[in-house]
Design an enzyme around this catalytic site. Structure first.
Site, PDB file in Angstrom:
ATOM      1  N   ASP A 105      -0.059   5.247   1.006  1.00 14.72           N
ATOM      2  CA  ASP A 105      -0.248   6.196   2.108  1.00 14.72           C
ATOM      3  C   ASP A 105      -0.404   5.455   3.435  1.00 14.72           C
ATOM      4  OD1 ASP A 105      -0.221   8.252   0.208  1.00 14.72           O
ATOM      5  OD2 ASP A 105      -2.384   8.120  -0.091  1.00 14.72           O
ATOM      6  N   ASP A 108       0.870  -1.163   0.000  1.00 17.09           N
ATOM      7  CA  ASP A 108       0.000   0.000   0.000  1.00 17.09           C
ATOM      8  C   ASP A 108       0.920   1.229   0.000  1.00 17.09           C
ATOM      9  OD1 ASP A 108      -2.342   1.610   0.364  1.00 17.09           O
ATOM     10  OD2 ASP A 108      -1.911   1.677   2.512  1.00 17.09           O
TER      11      ASP A 108
END
Length: 191
Positions: free
Chosen positions: A18, A16
């Protein structure tokens, strides 16, 4: 149960963005490169992880583009600069998949598994049963489960998430701590 010692170059790492790679803006979006800030040690951690996995794929929901608060050019500028910093630290990301869809039911929006299947379509050698996702939210963990992969939770933004948890195989404080776990396996005498 996931045993890090079983991971080799036949495995794929999904990351992922952020809250894993860079600081997240609470209830908002990273709109441009000036707002992007790596967590300490992340570019080097990516380089360490690259040595243990065959492919490194980023999967990121980017609803800010769909809402029109940032452009695709803004997103590409962020990713180009992020990639450059990771390369300068000796690492790489093989491909970045992002979903700008506004509809939470979109097949490509995490926790739905569309980006994982897109990665497999582009890189047929990816075996999702020999893959793991590193994320900071339970939606990332459900993405992993929905795609048939293992899950690694990093507690950067959600430290109160319960563990053990049925959707989480392993938990670390952050991405550098996860990368350090491989160094302990490779060089146990240095620990």
């Amino acid at each position: 149960m996931l045993d890090l010692q079983q991971i080799d170059k036949s495995w794929t790492l999904f990351l992922d963005r952020d809250g894993v790679i860079n600081h997240e803006k609470k209830e908002d979006y990273i709109l441009n490169w000036n707002e992007f800030q790596f967590y300490d040690g992340v570019p080097k951690a990516v380089a360490t992880l690259n040595r243990n996995f065959g492919k490194t794929i980023m999967v990121t929901n980017q609803k800010g583009v769909g809402k029109g608060v940032m452009s695709l050019d803004d997103l590409h500028h962020i990713h180009d600069n992020m990639q450059l910093a990771i390369v300068q630290a000796g690492g790489h990301i093989d491909r970045i998949f992002f979903c700008t869809d506004l509809n939470d039911d979109s097949f490509y929006r995490k926790p739905n598994p569309g980006m994982a299947f897109s990665a497999k379509g582009e890189f047929p050698e990816i075996d999702l049963s020999k893959s793991l996702i590193v994320g900071n939210k339970l939606s990332d963990m459900r993405f992993g489960r929905n795609a048939g992969m293992y899950t690694v939770f990093v507690a950067t933004t959600n430290p109160d998430t319960a563990f053990p948890h049925p959707d989480i195989d392993l938990r670390f404080d952050n991405l550098p701590a996860f990368a350090a776990a491989f160094n302990k396996i490779i060089n146990p005498e240095n620990n």
